[in-house]
Scaffold this motif. Structure first.
Motif, PDB file in Angstrom:
ATOM      1  N   LYS A 193      18.942  19.613  -2.801  1.00  0.00           N
ATOM      2  CA  LYS A 193      19.532  18.665  -3.706  1.00  0.00           C
ATOM      3  C   LYS A 193      20.993  19.256  -4.042  1.00  0.00           C
ATOM      4  CE  LYS A 193      16.731  17.248  -6.965  1.00  0.00           C
ATOM      5  NZ  LYS A 193      15.737  17.061  -8.162  1.00  0.00           N
ATOM      6  N   SER A 194      21.088  20.466  -4.266  1.00  0.00           N
ATOM      7  CA  SER A 194      22.420  21.029  -4.611  1.00  0.00           C
ATOM      8  C   SER A 194      23.632  20.799  -3.385  1.00  0.00           C
ATOM      9  CB  SER A 194      22.210  22.600  -4.884  1.00  0.00           C
ATOM     10  OG  SER A 194      21.936  23.213  -3.594  1.00  0.00           O
ATOM     11  N   SER A 195      22.869  20.888  -2.231  1.00  0.00           N
ATOM     12  CA  SER A 195      23.873  20.377  -1.043  1.00  0.00           C
ATOM     13  C   SER A 195      24.292  19.070  -1.126  1.00  0.00           C
ATOM     14  CB  SER A 195      23.300  20.678   0.139  1.00  0.00           C
ATOM     15  OG  SER A 195      22.910  22.113   0.238  1.00  0.00           O
ATOM     16  N   ILE A 196      23.547  18.198  -1.460  1.00  0.00           N
ATOM     17  CA  ILE A 196      23.862  16.616  -1.477  1.00  0.00           C
ATOM     18  C   ILE A 196      24.824  16.525  -2.441  1.00  0.00           C
ATOM     19  CG2 ILE A 196      23.001  14.239  -2.159  1.00  0.00           C
ATOM     20  CD1 ILE A 196      20.534  15.052  -0.723  1.00  0.00           C
ATOM     21  N   LEU A 197      24.530  17.232  -3.832  1.00  0.00           N
ATOM     22  CA  LEU A 197      25.437  16.877  -5.173  1.00  0.00           C
ATOM     23  C   LEU A 197      27.020  17.623  -4.764  1.00  0.00           C
ATOM     24  CD1 LEU A 197      22.714  17.785  -7.604  1.00  0.00           C
ATOM     25  CD2 LEU A 197      24.076  15.698  -7.838  1.00  0.00           C
ATOM     26  N   PHE A 198      26.847  18.861  -4.277  1.00  0.00           N
ATOM     27  CA  PHE A 198      27.980  19.612  -3.798  1.00  0.00           C
ATOM     28  C   PHE A 198      28.867  18.489  -2.836  1.00  0.00           C
ATOM     29  CE2 PHE A 198      26.482  23.877  -5.365  1.00  0.00           C
ATOM     30  CZ  PHE A 198      26.898  23.764  -6.451  1.00  0.00           C
ATOM     31  N   GLY A 199      27.975  17.964  -1.812  1.00  0.00           N
ATOM     32  CA  GLY A 199      28.638  17.012  -0.855  1.00  0.00           C
ATOM     33  C   GLY A 199      29.459  15.981  -1.466  1.00  0.00           C
ATOM     34  N   ILE A 200      28.825  15.301  -2.364  1.00  0.00           N
ATOM     35  CA  ILE A 200      29.515  14.039  -3.235  1.00  0.00           C
ATOM     36  C   ILE A 200      30.579  14.806  -3.966  1.00  0.00           C
ATOM     37  CG2 ILE A 200      29.051  12.581  -5.232  1.00  0.00           C
ATOM     38  CD1 ILE A 200      26.023  12.453  -4.121  1.00  0.00           C
ATOM     39  N   SER A 201      30.609  15.904  -4.577  1.00  0.00           N
ATOM     40  CA  SER A 201      31.574  16.650  -5.322  1.00  0.00           C
ATOM     41  C   SER A 201      32.925  16.621  -4.285  1.00  0.00           C
ATOM     42  CB  SER A 201      31.172  17.687  -5.830  1.00  0.00           C
ATOM     43  OG  SER A 201      31.126  18.910  -5.039  1.00  0.00           O
ATOM     44  N   VAL A 202      32.579  17.145  -3.246  1.00  0.00           N
ATOM     45  CA  VAL A 202      33.799  17.592  -2.514  1.00  0.00           C
ATOM     46  C   VAL A 202      34.267  15.801  -1.780  1.00  0.00           C
ATOM     47  CG1 VAL A 202      32.749  17.538   0.061  1.00  0.00           C
ATOM     48  CG2 VAL A 202      34.725  18.936  -0.711  1.00  0.00           C
ATOM     49  N   MET A 203      33.583  15.008  -1.820  1.00  0.00           N
ATOM     50  CA  MET A 203      34.199  13.575  -1.488  1.00  0.00           C
ATOM     51  C   MET A 203      34.766  13.000  -2.788  1.00  0.00           C
ATOM     52  SD  MET A 203      31.408  12.102   1.240  1.00  0.00           S
ATOM     53  CE  MET A 203      30.098  11.942   0.224  1.00  0.00           C
ATOM     54  N   PHE A 240      26.902  21.097   5.587  1.00  0.00           N
ATOM     55  CA  PHE A 240      26.926  19.822   5.041  1.00  0.00           C
ATOM     56  C   PHE A 240      28.193  19.538   4.278  1.00  0.00           C
ATOM     57  CE2 PHE A 240      25.836  16.535   1.974  1.00  0.00           C
ATOM     58  CZ  PHE A 240      25.493  15.502   2.454  1.00  0.00           C
ATOM     59  N   ILE A 241      28.508  20.475   3.200  1.00  0.00           N
ATOM     60  CA  ILE A 241      29.481  20.419   2.252  1.00  0.00           C
ATOM     61  C   ILE A 241      31.008  20.062   3.095  1.00  0.00           C
ATOM     62  CG2 ILE A 241      31.015  21.488   0.410  1.00  0.00           C
ATOM     63  CD1 ILE A 241      28.292  22.712  -0.209  1.00  0.00           C
ATOM     64  N   PHE A 242      31.316  21.068   4.229  1.00  0.00           N
ATOM     65  CA  PHE A 242      32.207  20.969   4.816  1.00  0.00           C
ATOM     66  C   PHE A 242      32.203  19.901   5.755  1.00  0.00           C
ATOM     67  CE2 PHE A 242      32.589  25.415   3.812  1.00  0.00           C
ATOM     68  CZ  PHE A 242      33.834  25.782   3.948  1.00  0.00           C
ATOM     69  N   PHE A 243      31.257  19.284   6.133  1.00  0.00           N
ATOM     70  CA  PHE A 243      31.227  17.824   6.778  1.00  0.00           C
ATOM     71  C   PHE A 243      31.616  16.775   6.019  1.00  0.00           C
ATOM     72  CE2 PHE A 243      28.578  14.028   7.766  1.00  0.00           C
ATOM     73  CZ  PHE A 243      29.134  13.764   8.678  1.00  0.00           C
ATOM     74  N   CYS A 244      31.212  16.735   4.867  1.00  0.00           N
ATOM     75  CA  CYS A 244      31.691  15.767   3.618  1.00  0.00           C
ATOM     76  C   CYS A 244      33.158  15.723   3.611  1.00  0.00           C
ATOM     77  CB  CYS A 244      30.945  16.027   2.388  1.00  0.00           C
ATOM     78  SG  CYS A 244      29.209  15.469   2.671  1.00  0.00           S
ATOM     79  N   PHE A 245      33.755  16.986   3.507  1.00  0.00           N
ATOM     80  CA  PHE A 245      35.139  17.161   3.514  1.00  0.00           C
ATOM     81  C   PHE A 245      35.770  16.768   4.687  1.00  0.00           C
ATOM     82  CE2 PHE A 245      39.110  19.427   3.800  1.00  0.00           C
ATOM     83  CZ  PHE A 245      39.854  19.206   2.562  1.00  0.00           C
ATOM     84  N   SER A 246      35.225  17.060   5.760  1.00  0.00           N
ATOM     85  CA  SER A 246      35.984  16.747   7.040  1.00  0.00           C
ATOM     86  C   SER A 246      35.913  15.380   7.483  1.00  0.00           C
ATOM     87  CB  SER A 246      35.400  17.571   8.284  1.00  0.00           C
ATOM     88  OG  SER A 246      35.470  18.735   7.830  1.00  0.00           O
ATOM     89  N   ILE A 247      34.708  14.662   7.081  1.00  0.00           N
ATOM     90  CA  ILE A 247      34.672  13.100   7.325  1.00  0.00           C
ATOM     91  C   ILE A 247      35.713  12.486   6.566  1.00  0.00           C
ATOM     92  CG2 ILE A 247      33.083  12.478   5.258  1.00  0.00           C
ATOM     93  CD1 ILE A 247      32.685  11.614   9.202  1.00  0.00           C
ATOM     94  N   TYR A 248      36.036  12.797   5.466  1.00  0.00           N
ATOM     95  CA  TYR A 248      37.239  11.923   4.858  1.00  0.00           C
ATOM     96  C   TYR A 248      38.540  12.271   5.612  1.00  0.00           C
ATOM     97  CZ  TYR A 248      40.895  10.467   1.348  1.00  0.00           C
ATOM     98  OH  TYR A 248      41.876  10.129   0.909  1.00  0.00           O
ATOM     99  N   GLN A 249      38.904  13.489   5.877  1.00  0.00           N
ATOM    100  CA  GLN A 249      40.011  13.711   6.810  1.00  0.00           C
ATOM    101  C   GLN A 249      39.987  13.070   7.834  1.00  0.00           C
ATOM    102  OE1 GLN A 249      42.306  15.257   5.010  1.00  0.00           O
ATOM    103  NE2 GLN A 249      40.876  15.591   3.565  1.00  0.00           N
ATOM    104  N   ILE A 250      38.906  12.887   8.808  1.00  0.00           N
ATOM    105  CA  ILE A 250      38.772  12.113   9.944  1.00  0.00           C
ATOM    106  C   ILE A 250      39.115  10.512   9.699  1.00  0.00           C
ATOM    107  CG2 ILE A 250      37.122  11.065  11.572  1.00  0.00           C
ATOM    108  CD1 ILE A 250      35.720  13.858  11.431  1.00  0.00           C
ATOM    109  N   TYR A 251      38.488   9.987   8.570  1.00  0.00           N
ATOM    110  CA  TYR A 251      38.642   8.645   8.139  1.00  0.00           C
ATOM    111  C   TYR A 251      40.145   8.282   7.857  1.00  0.00           C
ATOM    112  CZ  TYR A 251      38.547   4.470   5.354  1.00  0.00           C
ATOM    113  OH  TYR A 251      38.967   3.213   4.858  1.00  0.00           O
TER     114      TYR A 251
END
Length: 440
Positions: A193-203, A240-251
């Motif tokens: 749950k914390s990973s998902i929330l932090f993933g959203i925070s980085v997006m 997962f957090i770094f993936f969320c950050f990276s996916i935006y840079q890829i976009y």
């Protein structure tokens, strides 16, 4: 134990009401200030194309009249992304989750996009703020085991110095919600749950990447205790957090580094030509493609963000504006590290709040040397509970229970300084923001 549960329940109920009242106060006060004070003619400010209400319905004009004070500064970027997507290179500085959340919530609703944006933004932000007030109480109680400190921290959150940004269509409320709730779940060992929330925070905001530090901190202590299952969970959480950050840079690269034909609204094209803004097209690619991250390039080019770049005489007023928040956190952090210096070598193994202090101090120092210093207040107010813990420690009584709380506050110099810092920034910050005066 039963008494504690009763008190906790009473505190949460009180905080619900206080949070609601504080949001209503912001809504009312911004309207009053926007109505009676002439707008400042700010130079070089981004205004999303086609935001006039003159041809709209009575409902649209009424909404604009009541809430137009919220559409200032960065809110214009979020409005533009909501309406048109990432059509301009400078808009890449604003991460996608918040404007796209509003777009999803209003997608099937017919009507004026400006009206839908401002209504959905204000409603979502105020709801998230109210919920986050309770989350901060639960987080503080989990970490400090002190119900009075928890209550006072959340009360101060309700009147925090960056209050206007939690009601305006900015990403502060969403970021605070995902960050504080993510921190809470880390301490409850709810890693997924914390990973998902932090993933959203980085997006939602770039500094959300620092939230990975809480999982890394837990991973280190789990390794010392040989809790291998927890180590594996936190490791994948960090990935997962770094993936969320990276996916935006890829976009961003997909949009601006692959030439292709795109049809734009004529108003968007004309605005770009007038203000010399780069748009994705079928002829050229952006300068940063294959060289830099889109975010760092845009911050450098359009906002002149970089090490010591804000250290200029003309920025002294902005340093003064940010000084109270910086002083409170650094003063508390230095005293904390000095008092608990024996625990530092063990990474605060016996101190539940160690990771929070490190996170807050690092973010504060980063703000001083790298970013536009006036942003510090709202960044720290939405990124760390330490500001509220630090200030709550000056109050030796439950704020809402005392009949003569103002007299008690005035009787203590430090307590009164903190209280009036919060209240004055709450008032003047709102008045300045809604009339396009610098308070960002």
């Amino acid at each position: 134990m039963n008494e504690k549960k009763i008190n906790s329940k009473t505190c949460r109920k009180t905080l619900w009401y206080l949070a609601i009242y504080s949001r209503l106060a912001v809504l009312l006060f911004q309207y009053i200030c926007n109505t009676i004070i002439p707008d400042h003619k700010a130079q070089g400010v981004f205004i999303s194309p086609s935001t006039e209400y003159s041809d709209d319905s009575i409902f649209d004009r009424t909404v604009a009249h009541l809430l137009d004070g919220f559409l200032r500064w960065d809110a214009q970027y979020f409005l533009h992304i909501y309406k048109y997507g990432y059509t301009y290179e400078n808009s890449l500085a604003f991460f996608p989750f918040y404007p796209n959340l509003l777009w999803i919530l209003t997608y099937i609703i017919p009507g004026n996009l400006n009206t839908l944006f401002i209504i959905s933004g204000v409603v979502v932000n105020n709801i998230l703020f109210i919920v986050t007030t309770i989350i901060l109480f639960d987080l503080t109680l989990t970490v400090h085991k002190n119900i009075e400190l928890s209550l006072n921290s959340s009360i101060l959150f309700c009147i925090n110095p960056a209050a206007i940004f939690f009601s305006a269509p900015y990403s502060e409320s969403l970021y605070a919600f995902t960050t504080f709730y993510g921190m809470y779940n880390v301490y409850k060992n709810n890693i997924w749950k914390s990973s998902i929330l932090f993933g959203i925070s980085v997006m939602t905001r770039s500094n959300g990447i620092l939230n990975a530090g809480f999982l890394l901190y837990l991973m280190i202590h789990s390794a010392a205790k040989r809790k291998y299952k927890l180590i594996l969970k936190t490791f994948f959480g960090v990935l997962f957090i770094f993936f969320c950050f990276s996916i935006y840079q890829i976009y961003c690269s997909y949009l601006f580094c692959i030439p292709r034909e795109i049809k734009y609204d004529i108003n968007v094209v004309n605005y770009a030509l007038k203000h010399n803004l780069f748009m994705p097209n079928n002829h050229t690619i952006a300068e940063w493609c294959g060289k830099k991250l889109a975010y760092t390039y845009v911050q450098d080019k359009y906002w002149n963000v970089g090490f010591l770049r804000y250290f200029m005489l003309k920025q002294i007023p902005n340093f003064i504006l940010a000084f109270p928040c910086i002083f409170l956190i650094l003063n508390f952090g230095i005293n904390y590290f000095y008092t608990n210096r024996s625990h530092i070598i063990n990474l605060g193994k016996k101190k539940n709040d160690f990771a929070f202090i490190v996170h807050a101090v690092f973010l504060t120092v980063f703000c001083i040397f790298y970013i536009h210093i006036q942003v510090t207040t709202r960044m720290l107010a939405s990124s760390s509970p330490v500001l509220y813990w630090t200030c709550a420690k000056y109050f030796k009584f439950p704020i809402y229970k005392s009949k003569f709380f103002l007299a008690r506050i005035l009787s203590d110099k430090k307590c009164s300084l903190v209280f009036f810092y919060f209240v004055l920034y709450f008032i003047f910050g709102t008045a300045l923001f809604v009339n396009f005066y610098p308070f960002t």
